[in-house]
Design an enzyme around this catalytic site. Structure first.
Site, PDB file in Angstrom:
ATOM      1  CE  LYS A 249      70.615  38.281 -47.243  1.00  0.00           C
ATOM      2  NZ  LYS A 249      70.116  37.143 -46.658  1.00  0.00           N
ATOM      3  CB  ILE A 250      65.921  39.543 -52.971  1.00  0.00           C
ATOM      4  CG1 ILE A 250      67.185  39.128 -52.915  1.00  0.00           C
ATOM      5  CG2 ILE A 250      65.317  39.630 -54.229  1.00  0.00           C
ATOM      6  CD1 ILE A 250      67.676  37.834 -53.731  1.00  0.00           C
TER       7      ILE A 250
ATOM      8  CB  THR B 102      63.847  36.849 -59.274  1.00  0.00           C
ATOM      9  OG1 THR B 102      63.428  37.185 -58.292  1.00  0.00           O
ATOM     10  CG2 THR B 102      63.452  37.694 -60.700  1.00  0.00           C
ATOM     11  CB  SER B 103      63.128  32.606 -55.705  1.00  0.00           C
ATOM     12  OG  SER B 103      63.334  33.603 -54.915  1.00  0.00           O
ATOM     13  NE  ARG B 104      68.607  28.784 -56.437  1.00  0.00           N
ATOM     14  CZ  ARG B 104      69.043  29.945 -56.451  1.00  0.00           C
ATOM     15  NH1 ARG B 104      68.421  31.003 -57.210  1.00  0.00           N
ATOM     16  NH2 ARG B 104      70.360  30.042 -56.008  1.00  0.00           N
TER      17      ARG B 104
ATOM     18  CG  ASP C  37      66.444  35.950 -63.611  1.00  0.00           C
ATOM     19  OD1 ASP C  37      66.999  35.939 -64.768  1.00  0.00           O
ATOM     20  OD2 ASP C  37      67.421  35.657 -62.594  1.00  0.00           O
TER      21      ASP C  37
ATOM     22  CD  GLU D 237      67.630  28.341 -63.669  1.00  0.00           C
ATOM     23  OE1 GLU D 237      66.690  29.083 -63.851  1.00  0.00           O
ATOM     24  OE2 GLU D 237      68.599  28.434 -62.784  1.00  0.00           O
TER      25      GLU D 237
ATOM     26  CG  HIS E  92      70.191  32.099 -62.259  1.00  0.00           C
ATOM     27  ND1 HIS E  92      69.592  30.787 -61.732  1.00  0.00           N
ATOM     28  CD2 HIS E  92      70.364  32.889 -61.292  1.00  0.00           C
ATOM     29  CE1 HIS E  92      69.528  30.850 -60.613  1.00  0.00           C
ATOM     30  NE2 HIS E  92      70.013  32.040 -60.025  1.00  0.00           N
ATOM     31  CD  GLN E  93      69.298  39.319 -67.608  1.00  0.00           C
ATOM     32  OE1 GLN E  93      69.162  38.765 -68.468  1.00  0.00           O
ATOM     33  NE2 GLN E  93      69.227  40.679 -67.538  1.00  0.00           N
TER      34      GLN E  93
ATOM     35  CG  PHE F 296      73.852  37.067 -60.284  1.00  0.00           C
ATOM     36  CD1 PHE F 296      73.468  36.355 -61.213  1.00  0.00           C
ATOM     37  CD2 PHE F 296      75.082  37.633 -60.707  1.00  0.00           C
ATOM     38  CE1 PHE F 296      74.090  36.055 -62.213  1.00  0.00           C
ATOM     39  CE2 PHE F 296      76.021  37.042 -61.712  1.00  0.00           C
ATOM     40  CZ  PHE F 296      75.472  36.203 -62.371  1.00  0.00           C
TER      41      PHE F 296
HETATM   42  P1  NAI Z   1      66.713  35.543 -47.376  1.00  0.00           P
HETATM   43  O1  NAI Z   1      67.068  34.257 -46.815  1.00  0.00           O
HETATM   44  O2  NAI Z   1      67.309  36.961 -47.014  1.00  0.00           O
HETATM   45  O3  NAI Z   1      64.928  35.477 -47.521  1.00  0.00           O
HETATM   46  C1  NAI Z   1      64.189  34.472 -48.143  1.00  0.00           C
HETATM   47  C2  NAI Z   1      62.850  34.621 -46.975  1.00  0.00           C
HETATM   48  O4  NAI Z   1      62.180  33.529 -47.408  1.00  0.00           O
HETATM   49  C3  NAI Z   1      63.168  34.601 -45.510  1.00  0.00           C
HETATM   50  O5  NAI Z   1      62.570  35.944 -45.008  1.00  0.00           O
HETATM   51  C4  NAI Z   1      62.254  33.286 -45.334  1.00  0.00           C
HETATM   52  O6  NAI Z   1      61.513  33.382 -43.812  1.00  0.00           O
HETATM   53  C5  NAI Z   1      61.343  33.156 -46.229  1.00  0.00           C
HETATM   54  N1  NAI Z   1      60.655  31.763 -46.512  1.00  0.00           N
HETATM   55  C6  NAI Z   1      61.386  30.787 -46.266  1.00  0.00           C
HETATM   56  N2  NAI Z   1      60.543  29.614 -46.336  1.00  0.00           N
HETATM   57  C7  NAI Z   1      59.318  30.333 -46.930  1.00  0.00           C
HETATM   58  C8  NAI Z   1      57.986  30.010 -47.191  1.00  0.00           C
HETATM   59  N3  NAI Z   1      57.677  28.671 -47.168  1.00  0.00           N
HETATM   60  N4  NAI Z   1      57.018  30.841 -47.566  1.00  0.00           N
HETATM   61  C9  NAI Z   1      57.124  32.014 -47.361  1.00  0.00           C
HETATM   62  N5  NAI Z   1      58.443  32.712 -47.170  1.00  0.00           N
HETATM   63  C10 NAI Z   1      59.444  31.663 -46.829  1.00  0.00           C
HETATM   64  O7  NAI Z   1      67.089  35.356 -48.990  1.00  0.00           O
HETATM   65  P2  NAI Z   1      67.250  36.433 -50.139  1.00  0.00           P
HETATM   66  O8  NAI Z   1      68.614  36.855 -50.148  1.00  0.00           O
HETATM   67  O9  NAI Z   1      66.206  37.354 -50.003  1.00  0.00           O
HETATM   68  O10 NAI Z   1      67.154  35.498 -51.422  1.00  0.00           O
HETATM   69  C11 NAI Z   1      65.982  34.831 -51.533  1.00  0.00           C
HETATM   70  C12 NAI Z   1      65.834  33.966 -52.986  1.00  0.00           C
HETATM   71  O11 NAI Z   1      66.519  34.750 -54.191  1.00  0.00           O
HETATM   72  C13 NAI Z   1      67.129  32.811 -52.788  1.00  0.00           C
HETATM   73  O12 NAI Z   1      66.902  31.858 -52.084  1.00  0.00           O
HETATM   74  C14 NAI Z   1      67.588  32.473 -54.317  1.00  0.00           C
HETATM   75  O13 NAI Z   1      66.780  31.451 -54.458  1.00  0.00           O
HETATM   76  C15 NAI Z   1      67.033  33.658 -54.937  1.00  0.00           C
HETATM   77  N6  NAI Z   1      68.126  34.400 -55.646  1.00  0.00           N
HETATM   78  C16 NAI Z   1      68.011  34.656 -56.891  1.00  0.00           C
HETATM   79  C17 NAI Z   1      69.321  35.165 -57.765  1.00  0.00           C
HETATM   80  C18 NAI Z   1      69.078  35.513 -58.975  1.00  0.00           C
HETATM   81  O14 NAI Z   1      70.130  35.933 -59.723  1.00  0.00           O
HETATM   82  N7  NAI Z   1      67.898  35.191 -59.969  1.00  0.00           N
HETATM   83  C19 NAI Z   1      70.323  35.581 -56.901  1.00  0.00           C
HETATM   84  C20 NAI Z   1      70.343  35.385 -55.562  1.00  0.00           C
HETATM   85  C21 NAI Z   1      69.194  34.819 -54.807  1.00  0.00           C
END
Ligand code: NAI
Length: 329
Positions: free
Chosen positions: A155-156, A231-233, A257, A262, A294-295, A297
């Site tokens: 999604k992101i 911005t993921s983890r 982020d 953190e 971590h902002q 969102f």
């Molecule tokens: P999502 O589940 O929609 O997308 C994650 C994608 O990563 C999927 O398409 C999946 O197939 C892929 N993936 C899994 N393992 C992989 C790998 N080894 N190599 C490449 N791609 C791989 O998740 P969404 O909603 O897009 O969120 C992504 C990340 O964003 C979350 O896991 C979270 O860690 C982070 N996040 C950060 C926020 C922030 O405030 N900075 C807020 C919300 C989420």
């Protein structure tokens, strides 16, 4: 149904207050403090508690909640690694979360970090305030015509692909599953993405398989003067290896982020503290690194979506038909 919110900030309360009036049968009260062995008893008399991403929902806390009569934990976030799900199940406590809220909020923040490090906005802001109008050290590159490598196109990541495409970048992606909505993205192997991209942005979850996926070996495969955004983890990147790469002048800029150390800092004002981790201090010392806390969102739209889904979860539970896809097991 009475819900007690733990660990709330003013922006949480404002957003939930706006939405709560639409739910006649839910009563919401807010605490600033997070849940702990000392504060869990405050939940006695409530049907549900609402917790956030780092709240302690370990077995002893869950047992105390169950003794207080709490039957529902509402997580106002997507992640649930802080909850002992087995114990919750044993105690008959339902756990519900917000699986997705606003992918654009996080993707736009990722691009904000990329723009800022590329055009040195953080330095320019300070310089001009000090009456220094010289441009030396502020040269960036056009993103237009460059290659964006997006790792994880869920999604992101998909929202980030669309932003990069809109800027006139060629977008390449790496994911185990191709996102069918992204017909303009060329999927490549990870090594090719690392080697070709001018901007690399991480959007995959933290799993055993993705832990430290950006390490010294991966960094060595990248182009010189690449921009890296996370911005993921935090633990997707080995911070020690990143610092090594920064010292090798690999990066035009790095925007984070999230970062490995953190946990103690996120959402806290620690301006009078001496930080435990020298790794964070070293990261902050580099002129081409921008760190936010971590902002990603934090937009009105994302907060509203979080509030709405959280209270929908509560209402569905109250009616005896909890929304199945939001239940965590
Ligand atoms: P999502 O589940 O929609 O997308 C994650 C994608 O990563 C999927 O398409 C999946 O197939 C892929 N993936 C899994 N393992 C992989 C790998 N080894 N190599 C490449 N791609 C791989 O998740 P969404 O909603 O897009 O969120 C992504 C990340 O964003 C979350 O896991 C979270 O860690 C982070 N996040 C950060 C926020 C922030 O405030 N900075 C807020 C919300 C989420």
């Amino acid at each position: 149904m009475k819900i007690l919110f733990y660990d709330t900030k003013p922006y949480d309360r404002e957003s939930f207050e706006r939405v709560a009036s639409q739910y006649e049968n839910l009563t919401v009260e807010y605490l600033k403090t997070d849940i702990s062995e000392k504060t869990v008893s405050l939940a006695c008399g409530y049907d549900a508690v609402c917790l956030f991403v780092a709240s302690d929902a370990s077995a002893p806390i869950l047992r105390a909640l169950a003794e207080c009569g709490v039957r529902l934990i509402l997580l106002r976030c997507a992640g649930f690694n802080n909850v002992d799900l087995r114990e919750a199940d044993r105690l008959g406590i339902t756990v519900m979360r917000v699986p997705g809220y606003s992918p654009e909020a996080v993707a736009e923040h990722a691009m904000a970090l990329a723009f800022a490090v590329n055009r040195h906005i953080h330095k320019a802001y300070i310089k001009v305030r000090e009456n220094n109008f010289a441009l030396i050290g502020l040269t960036g590159m056009n993103f237009h015509g460059k290659i964006a490598g997006i790792i994880g196109t869920g999604k992101i990541g998909a929202a980030m692909c669309r932003i990069c495409h809109g800027l006139g970048m060629k977008v390449i992606g790496y994911d185990m599953y191709k996102n069918p909505s992204l017909d303009f993205v060329e999927y490549v192997e990870l090594d090719e993405l690392l080697a070709k991209s001018d901007l690399i942005s991480l959007h995959c979850p933290l799993l055993e398989s993705t832990y430290h996926m950006i390490d010294r070996t991966a960094i060595a495969k990248m182009k010189d003067n690449v921009i890296l955004v996370n911005t993921s983890r935090g633990a997707l990147i080995s911070t020690e290896d990143l610092i090594y790469g920064i010292r090798q002048h690999k990066f035009a800029g790095v925007g984070l982020d999230v970062y490995e150390e953190e946990q103690e800092n996120v959402f806290e004002n620690r301006e009078d503290d001496i930080l435990e981790s020298s790794v964070t201090a070293r990261l902050l010392s580099f002129p081409n690194v921008i760190v936010t806390s971590h902002q990603g969102f934090l937009t009105v739209e994302a907060l509203e979506a979080i509030s709405k889904t959280t209270l929908d979860n509560a209402e569905s539970f109250r009616l005896g038909t909890p929304i199945a896809e939001n239940i965590v097991k």
